[in-house]
Structure formats: structure tokens, C-alpha cells
Motif scaffolding. Sequence first.
Motif, short mmCIF file in Angstrom:
data_model
loop_
_atom_site.label_atom_id
_atom_site.label_comp_id
_atom_site.label_asym_id
_atom_site.label_seq_id
_atom_site.Cartn_x
_atom_site.Cartn_y
_atom_site.Cartn_z
N ASP A 62 7.85 33.07 129.14
CA ASP A 62 6.30 33.78 129.37
C ASP A 62 6.38 34.38 130.91
OD1 ASP A 62 4.23 31.81 127.16
OD2 ASP A 62 5.65 33.45 126.81
N SER A 63 6.73 33.46 131.73
CA SER A 63 6.67 33.85 133.29
C SER A 63 7.37 35.05 133.63
CB SER A 63 7.02 32.69 134.13
OG SER A 63 8.24 32.32 133.70
N VAL A 64 8.39 35.67 132.85
CA VAL A 64 9.60 36.43 133.25
C VAL A 64 9.41 37.81 132.20
CG1 VAL A 64 10.90 35.12 134.38
CG2 VAL A 64 11.59 35.46 132.21
N GLN A 65 8.52 37.53 131.21
CA GLN A 65 8.65 38.59 130.03
C GLN A 65 8.10 39.80 130.87
OE1 GLN A 65 9.15 38.11 126.63
NE2 GLN A 65 9.23 40.21 126.61
N GLY A 66 8.76 40.87 130.45
CA GLY A 66 8.46 42.17 131.08
C GLY A 66 8.68 42.53 132.38
N ARG A 67 9.61 41.49 133.01
CA ARG A 67 10.14 41.84 134.42
C ARG A 67 11.73 41.55 134.40
NH1 ARG A 67 8.73 38.34 138.43
NH2 ARG A 67 8.56 36.73 137.17
N PHE A 68 12.18 40.47 133.42
CA PHE A 68 13.57 40.29 133.54
C PHE A 68 14.05 40.59 132.21
CE2 PHE A 68 13.29 36.23 136.53
CZ PHE A 68 12.77 36.75 137.44
N THR A 69 15.39 41.15 132.34
CA THR A 69 16.25 41.45 131.27
C THR A 69 17.46 40.97 131.20
OG1 THR A 69 14.99 43.55 131.34
CG2 THR A 69 17.03 43.43 129.94
N ILE A 70 17.80 40.17 130.06
CA ILE A 70 19.30 39.60 129.90
C ILE A 70 20.09 40.56 128.96
CG2 ILE A 70 18.59 38.38 127.89
CD1 ILE A 70 20.46 36.20 129.06
N SER A 71 21.36 40.61 129.51
CA SER A 71 22.28 41.62 128.92
C SER A 71 23.60 40.95 128.77
CB SER A 71 22.32 43.14 129.08
OG SER A 71 22.57 43.08 130.49
N ARG A 72 24.55 41.88 127.97
CA ARG A 72 25.96 41.20 128.21
C ARG A 72 26.87 42.21 128.17
NH1 ARG A 72 27.54 37.48 122.96
NH2 ARG A 72 27.20 39.21 121.47
N ASP A 73 27.88 42.17 128.78
CA ASP A 73 29.23 43.25 128.53
C ASP A 73 30.15 42.58 128.12
OD1 ASP A 73 31.28 45.23 128.74
OD2 ASP A 73 30.49 46.01 130.44
N VAL A 74 30.54 42.71 126.64
CA VAL A 74 31.70 41.92 126.10
C VAL A 74 32.80 42.33 126.47
CG1 VAL A 74 32.77 41.63 123.94
CG2 VAL A 74 30.32 41.69 123.85
N ALA A 75 33.25 43.52 126.88
CA ALA A 75 34.58 43.95 127.22
C ALA A 75 34.83 43.12 128.84
CB ALA A 75 34.47 45.28 127.79
N LYS A 76 33.65 42.98 129.30
CA LYS A 76 33.89 42.17 130.97
C LYS A 76 33.67 40.67 130.71
CE LYS A 76 32.85 46.47 133.40
NZ LYS A 76 32.01 46.95 134.53
N ASN A 77 33.38 40.38 129.59
CA ASN A 77 33.05 38.73 129.39
C ASN A 77 31.83 38.39 130.47
OD1 ASN A 77 34.82 38.31 127.40
ND2 ASN A 77 35.82 36.35 128.44
N THR A 78 30.92 39.30 130.50
CA THR A 78 29.87 39.01 131.64
C THR A 78 28.50 39.27 131.01
OG1 THR A 78 31.29 40.05 133.34
CG2 THR A 78 28.91 40.07 133.94
#
Length: 130
Positions: A62-78
Motif C-alpha cells: 500500500d505504501s508504494v502503490q501508484g509510485r513504484f512499478t515493477i517490470s521485467r525484460d526477459v531478453a535481459k534476465n532483468t
Amino acid sequence: QVQLVDSGGGLVQAGDSLRLFCVASGLTFTTMSMAWFRQVPGKEREFVAALRWSDERQYYADSVQGRFTISRDVAKNTVYLQMNNLGSEDTAVYHCAADPSRARNVPTTYYTQRTAYPFWGQGTQVTVAS
């Protein structure tokens, strides 16, 4: 050998943005649920964000909702954590984590628990000056 390497932390001012990185090796990245946790001295490591392996559904504290975003790049294993509008309360060591279990039909709280993740990065320090 599974290895997670966190980076991207630093010293920023309140209101600034920062992007964290976690490069994974030694695992099948596409079948990993990934997460970020953070920890301050004297406190337990707390959940920040997670990405479900099967459909990339995102979960946030709840404390980061709307401010933080998690994502990934499969090609870069990141996996990334984009952090916007940072405040002093976000100061912590941030750790990425990986869950190889390919869990299905589990409650949402599963992804917020430290015990779901057997693999951890070494952490990257984020300091927000007010």
C-alpha cells in the motif's frame, strides 16, 4: 548456481525518481515470480512489489502503490523497480528475490511473503534526503 545482482541505488532528494535493477542468472527467468523487498536497520524485511511469473500480474505494498512499478525484460534476465516521488520513508536497502516454484492457485498474500522466495540479491542502498 542461481545469482541475483541488485544495483541502481543511490542518494536522491525527496520527490526524485530512481530505477533499480536486478540481473538474474542460473535460473529459468520466464518461470520465476520476482519481487522486491526492502529493509531498514532494526526492522524486518518488508514487501514492496512482486511480479507473477505466469501472467506478469503485479502486486504492491500500500505504501508504494501508484509510485513504484515493477517490470521485467526477459531478453535481459532483468527485473526493474521504477520508483517515483520518493520520500524519506523509502530509505532502505532494497533486495530483489526470485521464486522458482511456478505456484498456481495461491492467495495474493503468497507473493508478499519473504518465505515464498528462496533466492535473494545482495541489496542496494536507497537513501532519500528530505
